[in-house]
Design an enzyme around this catalytic site. Sequence first.
Site, PDB file in Angstrom:
ATOM      1  N   LYS A 198       0.821  -1.207   0.000  1.00  0.00           N
ATOM      2  CA  LYS A 198       0.000   0.000   0.000  1.00  0.00           C
ATOM      3  C   LYS A 198       0.860   1.265   0.000  1.00  0.00           C
ATOM      4  O   LYS A 198       2.088   1.173  -0.035  1.00  0.00           O
ATOM      5  CB  LYS A 198      -0.959  -0.034   1.197  1.00  0.00           C
ATOM      6  CG  LYS A 198      -1.851  -1.285   1.220  1.00  0.00           C
ATOM      7  CD  LYS A 198      -2.809  -1.343   0.054  1.00  0.00           C
ATOM      8  CE  LYS A 198      -3.416  -2.717  -0.206  1.00  0.00           C
ATOM      9  NZ  LYS A 198      -4.272  -3.264   0.818  1.00  0.00           N
TER      10      LYS A 198
HETATM   11  C1  LIG Z   1      -5.195  -4.395   1.274  1.00  0.00           C
HETATM   12  C2  LIG Z   1      -6.659  -4.287   1.313  1.00  0.00           C
HETATM   13  C3  LIG Z   1      -7.397  -4.627   2.460  1.00  0.00           C
HETATM   14  C4  LIG Z   1      -6.814  -5.343   3.633  1.00  0.00           C
HETATM   15  O1  LIG Z   1      -5.732  -4.759   4.225  1.00  0.00           O
HETATM   16  P1  LIG Z   1      -4.729  -5.625   5.123  1.00  0.00           P
HETATM   17  O2  LIG Z   1      -3.915  -4.570   5.796  1.00  0.00           O
HETATM   18  O3  LIG Z   1      -3.941  -6.482   4.197  1.00  0.00           O
HETATM   19  O4  LIG Z   1      -5.539  -6.421   6.082  1.00  0.00           O
HETATM   20  C5  LIG Z   1      -8.755  -4.360   2.455  1.00  0.00           C
HETATM   21  N1  LIG Z   1      -9.377  -3.827   1.401  1.00  0.00           N
HETATM   22  C6  LIG Z   1      -8.706  -3.529   0.273  1.00  0.00           C
HETATM   23  C7  LIG Z   1      -9.447  -2.930  -0.865  1.00  0.00           C
HETATM   24  C8  LIG Z   1      -7.340  -3.771   0.188  1.00  0.00           C
HETATM   25  O5  LIG Z   1      -6.695  -3.517  -0.961  1.00  0.00           O
END
Ligand SMILES: *Cc1c(COP(=O)(O)O)cnc(C)c1O
Length: 421
Positions: A198
């Site tokens: 992210k």
């Molecule tokens: C990455 C992601 C999540 C989950 O995040 P984590 O930190 O991996 O638990 C939820 N929703 C979307 C759209 C994502 O891309």
Amino acid sequence: MNGRGRLAIDGGEPVRRTRLPYARQSIDATDVAAVSAVLTSDWLTTGPEVARFERAFAAAAGTRAAVAVSSGTAALHLAMLALDLEPGDEVIVPSLSFAATASCVAYVGARPVFADVDPDTLLVDPADVERRLTPRTRAIVAMDYAGQPCDYAALGRVAERRGLALVADACHSLGASYAGRPVGSLARWSAFSLHPAKVVTAGEGGVVTTDEPELAERLRALRQHGISTARPAADGQQGWLYEQVELGFNYRLTDIQCALATSQLARLPVFLDRRREIARCYDAAFADSELARPLVTRAGCEHAHHLYVLRLELDRPGFVQLGASRGEIYEALRAEGIGVQVHFIPIHLHPYYQRHFGTAPGDCPRAEAAYERILSLPLYPAMTEADVGDVIRAVRKVLEHFACSRSLCSASAPGPGQSSA
Ligand SMILES: *Cc1c(COP(=O)(O)O)cnc(C)c1O
């Protein structure tokens, strides 16, 4: 055909020898120093770094409060718990998202109802959301696909008219804005992820932002077993007293992770600039392609560019089109050393949702059609100009190889090993 033009998958020379991943964290010496300092401090988990990170994050999101938790999924789970849903209640979620966007609804015993997307942006379509409303609908989850904010004005109108909560899955869009307002402040509460893929990372981590101080207090209790942070009224001698006020979890984020996240957050403007620069290069390279189209960014949106998604022209009514499936093109690009990905398999197609919620192919036809055509190209701040150039060259090489004129396509699609028409 021989030499340069031959695809790596057919034994030709790959564009790159080492594969570029689709995403990668950027950790520098400042990040390392911030984490090292915590390791020898008094606190490893909940200490001063958590509070410091939460203040910095709330400032970035333009909200009064930010609550740090152990993952984006935990943030979504707590966001759903805070809605106090009952069995049978429904929450509208976008179909084209990561599984966690819907899992969080199922965690709390409610029913996820999948809405279709706008084919140009792949963001949830507010008109389709409206069509899926029932008397049991309690909330709408907006997901800022690829880093572009949803149509919050339209979604907000639907939510307001029907008395529903608008919650954001902002896991892609930290640093983006909509009509001048930062993501995080556009819904009643918003969930972020700090996963390494992210925009900024804590290794693992998540955040919920909100303008409601009571909600923030409740979320802080929920991430800590449901134990209230307000000390119970007692005679002052009983220093051990605490009260579990509801059923919570251990969703704490450590001081170690928060030190990294705060250091990363300070670099967010630089990360965003670089992501936007790379996205502009890709846009320029593919704007006039007959074989693939970039997604549309709507006016009034500042994009965070977590992902760069191309839509392949598999059935464009025109002279030239692609005579290969997305799967073949994916494999060919991986062989060229380009770590393309697919975001996402529509959630309603996963066996769990088909089995437990009766979803089926055909429920969200535009998400399903998009899924057959999308590819995410590598995009992260540490990519060099040469890396970006490799991606563009490889995509052109593979798409041009599979391009064929309409008449030839219908006669027979060129398989691997055949030269392009
Ligand atoms: C990455 C992601 C999540 C989950 O995040 P984590 O930190 O991996 O638990 C939820 N929703 C979307 C759209 C994502 O891309």
